[in-house]
Design an enzyme around this catalytic site. Structure first.
Site, mmCIF file in Angstrom:
data_model
loop_
_atom_site.group_PDB
_atom_site.id
_atom_site.type_symbol
_atom_site.label_atom_id
_atom_site.label_comp_id
_atom_site.label_asym_id
_atom_site.label_seq_id
_atom_site.Cartn_x
_atom_site.Cartn_y
_atom_site.Cartn_z
ATOM 1 N N ARG A 122 0.840 -1.202 0.000
ATOM 2 C CA ARG A 122 0.000 0.000 0.000
ATOM 3 C C ARG A 122 0.875 1.252 0.000
ATOM 4 N NH1 ARG A 122 -5.275 -0.281 0.542
ATOM 5 N NH2 ARG A 122 -6.273 -2.173 1.278
ATOM 6 N N ARG A 123 1.901 1.232 0.832
ATOM 7 C CA ARG A 123 2.814 2.379 0.905
ATOM 8 C C ARG A 123 3.595 2.545 -0.394
ATOM 9 N NH1 ARG A 123 4.906 0.824 6.908
ATOM 10 N NH2 ARG A 123 3.052 1.530 8.027
ATOM 11 N N ARG A 154 -4.474 -9.732 -3.462
ATOM 12 C CA ARG A 154 -5.255 -10.951 -3.705
ATOM 13 C C ARG A 154 -4.566 -12.172 -3.094
ATOM 14 N NH1 ARG A 154 -9.621 -10.992 -2.950
ATOM 15 N NH2 ARG A 154 -9.499 -13.183 -3.379
ATOM 16 N N ASN A 207 -6.524 -14.418 -0.516
ATOM 17 C CA ASN A 207 -6.762 -15.834 -0.796
ATOM 18 C C ASN A 207 -6.211 -16.724 0.319
ATOM 19 O OD1 ASN A 207 -7.930 -15.044 -3.181
ATOM 20 N ND2 ASN A 207 -6.226 -15.675 -4.472
ATOM 21 N N GLU A 261 -8.529 -16.521 3.257
ATOM 22 C CA GLU A 261 -9.794 -17.230 3.050
ATOM 23 C C GLU A 261 -9.668 -18.709 3.386
ATOM 24 O OE1 GLU A 261 -10.558 -16.243 -1.023
ATOM 25 O OE2 GLU A 261 -11.233 -14.218 -0.530
ATOM 26 N N TYR A 262 -8.522 -19.299 3.106
ATOM 27 C CA TYR A 262 -8.322 -20.719 3.368
ATOM 28 C C TYR A 262 -7.813 -21.014 4.770
ATOM 29 C CZ TYR A 262 -9.424 -22.273 -1.293
ATOM 30 O OH TYR A 262 -10.095 -22.577 -2.439
ATOM 31 N N TYR A 277 3.086 -19.898 -2.943
ATOM 32 C CA TYR A 277 1.937 -19.305 -3.631
ATOM 33 C C TYR A 277 1.974 -17.785 -3.509
ATOM 34 C CZ TYR A 277 -2.917 -17.820 -4.247
ATOM 35 O OH TYR A 277 -4.039 -17.158 -4.646
ATOM 36 N N PHE A 278 2.159 -17.301 -2.284
ATOM 37 C CA PHE A 278 2.149 -15.860 -2.045
ATOM 38 C C PHE A 278 3.240 -15.167 -2.856
ATOM 39 C CE2 PHE A 278 3.300 -11.942 0.041
ATOM 40 C CZ PHE A 278 2.066 -11.350 0.268
ATOM 41 N N TYR A 299 2.501 -15.477 -6.725
ATOM 42 C CA TYR A 299 1.405 -14.598 -7.139
ATOM 43 C C TYR A 299 1.852 -13.136 -7.103
ATOM 44 C CZ TYR A 299 -3.639 -13.624 -7.735
ATOM 45 O OH TYR A 299 -4.865 -13.258 -8.211
ATOM 46 N N ARG A 337 1.355 -18.419 -9.513
ATOM 47 C CA ARG A 337 0.633 -18.885 -8.330
ATOM 48 C C ARG A 337 0.109 -20.303 -8.512
ATOM 49 N NH1 ARG A 337 -3.359 -17.220 -11.496
ATOM 50 N NH2 ARG A 337 -5.513 -17.821 -11.056
#
Length: 155
Positions: A31-32, A52, A56, A59-60, A94-95, A98, A105
């Site tokens: 964000r910064r 995302r 994601n 969420e899991y 994954y992180f 992605y 990813r």
């Protein structure tokens, strides 16, 4: 339940929480870097991929924790802990994949999903065997072990 094995299962859980915190910090840094102020979730593709990936993984997370502990308590704490570490490794890959490119990813996503399904399978089997032992007074584990040994030619 053996205390030292439960400690390993708990350690995997704490490691998973720390991993989630790391992913969240990466969103803050992004964000910064890309000047995307909350509550906005849209920005440059580089930011959106990081956002995302974190979302994601979050969420899991409840699914992972639930099947990690169910599998650990009712099936095998050791195997569940190993699967938990493999899952966390897959989610880290994954992180980072992605974050670099959407296509990167996929392989870690499939890997971590497979590990998660193994934990689901262990959970279902463990709960089923425990249900049979506790409520039906039938211990299927020795019979399954014997059948598996015979099928593999170990007897």
């Amino acid at each position: 339940m053996e205390e030292e094995v439960v400690v390993v299962l708990a350690a995997v859980t704490v490691l998973a929480v720390l991993q989630q915190a790391y992913f969240s910090l990466q969103v803050i840094y992004a964000r910064r870097k890309y000047s995307v102020s909350p509550p906005a979730t849209a920005g440059p593709p580089e930011f959106e991929r990081i956002f995302r990936a974190q979302a994601n993984c979050s969420e899991y997370f409840p699914i992972f924790i639930a099947v990690l502990w169910t599998s650990g308590v009712f099936f095998s704490q050791g195997l569940s802990s190993v699967c938990g570490l493999l899952y966390l490794y897959g989610r880290l890959r994954y992180f980072h994949g992605y974050s670099q490119a959407a296509q990167r990813r996929l392989a870690p996503l499939y890997f971590s999903a497979q590990v998660l399904w193994v934990l689901v399978g262990f959970s279902v089997l463990g709960v089923f065997l425990s249900f049979c032992r506790v409520y039906l007074q039938v211990d299927l584990l020795p019979e399954l072990s014997s059948a598996l040994s015979s099928a593999l030619g170990l007897v």
